[in-house]
Design a protein around this motif. Sequence first.
Motif, short mmCIF file in Angstrom:
data_model
loop_
_atom_site.label_atom_id
_atom_site.label_comp_id
_atom_site.label_asym_id
_atom_site.label_seq_id
_atom_site.Cartn_x
_atom_site.Cartn_y
_atom_site.Cartn_z
N ASP A 123 -9.80 16.36 0.49
CA ASP A 123 -8.74 15.49 -0.17
C ASP A 123 -9.30 14.11 0.51
N GLU A 137 -7.60 9.94 0.84
CA GLU A 137 -6.87 9.43 1.68
C GLU A 137 -7.65 8.17 1.51
N TRP A 161 -0.62 -1.25 -3.83
CA TRP A 161 -1.20 0.17 -4.93
C TRP A 161 -1.42 0.02 -5.72
N LEU A 186 -4.66 1.30 -7.11
CA LEU A 186 -5.07 2.60 -8.20
C LEU A 186 -5.34 2.12 -9.79
N ASP A 225 -10.26 7.68 -8.24
CA ASP A 225 -9.12 8.25 -7.87
C ASP A 225 -8.74 8.96 -6.08
N ASP A 273 -6.17 11.08 -3.52
CA ASP A 273 -5.46 11.95 -3.56
C ASP A 273 -4.16 11.91 -2.69
N LEU A 290 -2.24 9.01 -0.63
CA LEU A 290 -1.43 7.30 -0.33
C LEU A 290 -0.74 7.32 1.24
N HIS A 340 4.00 5.79 -7.97
CA HIS A 340 3.05 6.47 -8.36
C HIS A 340 2.77 8.14 -7.56
N TYR A 393 0.71 11.36 -6.36
CA TYR A 393 0.09 11.32 -4.82
C TYR A 393 1.07 11.59 -4.16
N LYS A 394 0.10 12.07 -3.27
CA LYS A 394 0.88 12.77 -1.45
C LYS A 394 0.78 11.05 -1.55
N GLN A 451 6.40 15.52 -1.98
CA GLN A 451 5.24 14.39 -1.73
C GLN A 451 4.32 13.80 -0.99
#
Length: 788
Positions: free
Chosen positions: A412, A414, A429, A433, A442, A444, A446, A472, A475-476, A524
């Motif tokens: 991932d 970050e 963001w 993004l 991109d 994974d 935020l 968003h 996203y995680k 999320q």
Amino acid sequence: MRKHFFRTALSVATTVALGCGAVALGPVGSASAHFGEAEISPIESDISERPWAGVEVSSGASSADLAIDQEDSTAWVADDTSSGQWLTLDLGGAYDNVRKVEVVFPDAGAVYQYVIEASADGDQWQVIADHSANDRPTRGSVDLFTEPGTRFVRVTFTGASPGATLGISELSVYNYLRDDLVLGADASWVDNDVAEGRDYWVSPTEEDRGAGPHLLDVLQDRGVEYVRLRIFNEPRSESSGDVLPVPYQGPERSREVAEWIKAERDMGLGIDFHYADSWADPAKQPKPREWAELEFDDLSQEVYDYTYDYVEQLIEQGTTPDKVAVGNEIINGFMFGSEAALIGTTDPPYFRDHPEIYQSQPGGGLLWDYWGSEDPEEQRLYDEAWDRFTTLSAQGISAVRDVSADHGEDIDVEAHIATGRSDKALEFWDQYLTRLNAKGVDPDVLAHSYYPEWHGSPEQIEQTLNAVAAAHPGYKIDIAETSYPASGGGGAPMPNSTYPRTVQGQADALQRVFQIANDIPNNQGVGVLVWEPARWQSMFTAVPGMARTWEPNASIDVFGESRATHVVEDTVYAGVLVDGEVALPDSVDALTTADGSTEPVPVAWDPVPDGATEEAGRLTVQGSTEYGQVTAMVDVVETYAGLDCDRVITGRHTGPLTVTEGVTCLDGATVSGPVSVRDGASLQADGATISGPVRADGAAAVVICDSRISGPVTSSGTSSVTIGNPVLGCAPNTISGPVTVTQTQWWNVIAGNTISGPLTCRENAQPPVNNGSTNTVSGPKSAQCRDL
């Protein structure tokens, strides 16, 4: 393909739920074996009280929000008292670990019949509790369930005793900490700890000292499952810029620490590239000295090459990171260069003192002073700074993606910011993004830092994270840094916080942050990392008389004990008449979160005080189970709910009686002649004598108690029918003649009566019930009345 790091279940005792608005979920457990004392409990959240939750109703919309206002003296009340009235709670997104629903109704002396359902999309529904056969007056219920992906919870009324207020005072749905929410720490200083000979033990003063002396062993033993490491390119003094004699947190030393974490302990590993030789945070983001004088294109390439090479080294030594952060707290950009003259930054000192080196070429600093400027030149500079910053970010992200693909790994990526302003976070963001996506890359995750003294109250960071998640959704969301002190300030709370600076306050403050991440809709929120728990706002205390030895504060058990292993039916509702005897259940339900199974567990109730039911009011009785406390909420009422009379007839009434509107009550009356109840009207007879047939067509309600009727009784299309119901104080009747009940819409009770003639019931929405009081019928009982 290597799998992501996932949490494995920890063998820890569940304790009484604390702070965070929780209630008892397990046996009491004080973490007093460590320094200080703290009651650590599984986290429980009522999502209905969150600002993103909302309700829809079948009718009575003007009062709908009163069902989730956290005040049970108010209520949503349906405009229509017919069957099928419903209220739907929208949790604002899907949740995988909601396990408990509690509903409270307006009337203490009424019987409510209802079904509770859960849904992921509002179209397909799964019944989680069926109370449509209720026959006792209770003001609410608690039900346990397991339905991953639940977004909507609906309560639909299937019946209610006559005169009940149809509505809901409170509907609550409780969320619990997910197993896959990663609880970890940034323990970058661990290389210093080992070099300095610092020892950490779980219980250093006991004969069995437990895990230790390595900090990582203590952290892992206490439930930390993931460790992040910061990486300085070439560690230097923040003040002078000189290379440090011992390169703490440099690439080489951090590779060794990665082996301690990943290879030796199988913990999750995060890498946090600072892209600097010293601390990088919102106030300072210096370029590494080796890159400081590179032209921008060369700087961009160096970011890619350095990132790719270092991650590859980790992979090749068998310590593949689970996540890589491209920059640290980059709300103002990173790797500042010549644009620093416009930013106005002066830190760190070596960056300020040597502008000819560090500010000689453009970097990735952002120009927030020009945000929203109407000056075309300032807007141009704002956009150009964003483009440079995201170009450098894209190189770091691309490097992680490429090295992962080249080695068949799945890592991932970050991006990590820190700000106390929601509007700034949203602008960041959106710009970040959008521009990264245009460059074909991109992240994974935020991530955000949260320290109350800098970033506001827990409610403020909660608002920010949920706004970001809503804007968003793909996203995680992660809280990459947080902490809270256990001492200092005379114990007073930190700015923007309500938690005292004590061991208990430290535990409660951290659990609140865990809760915030876990409650983000659609699951999320993926994790929370406590920053440097052995150093900054430490969760450890030096042991007196033992040199270089530290023990954990009791608060450290938040990592291992914040998840519920069991959820108990912790509230029981009951109703009783004044001077009545309180009857409480011998057991309640308990749900095992690991497999979703539910089983009854015995309850040991405290004695009910003498004279407790002599007056109307609310009585509480405490009970205990092996999984925690239970509270019985007993409503003591003068009478059970009944119809409000618009007209009362007593004595003798000669001739036919026709009820065309409102509620007519026969209170000990004698009626000589037929009684007819027309469309929408209601009849309540108590102790009456009626010579002649009783017929109701499309009536709202018919209630007949303790009466003698000579002639047939016929009800067709009535909404609510009660012909005797001893459990609610409606004494049985004696009826000479057939009784026919058809097409009743919902509440339908025929109980305890003596009927000379046939009893026929058909086409009713729900078959009539006798609530345990069998009818004596001289004729045949047919169709839906066969078992009455």
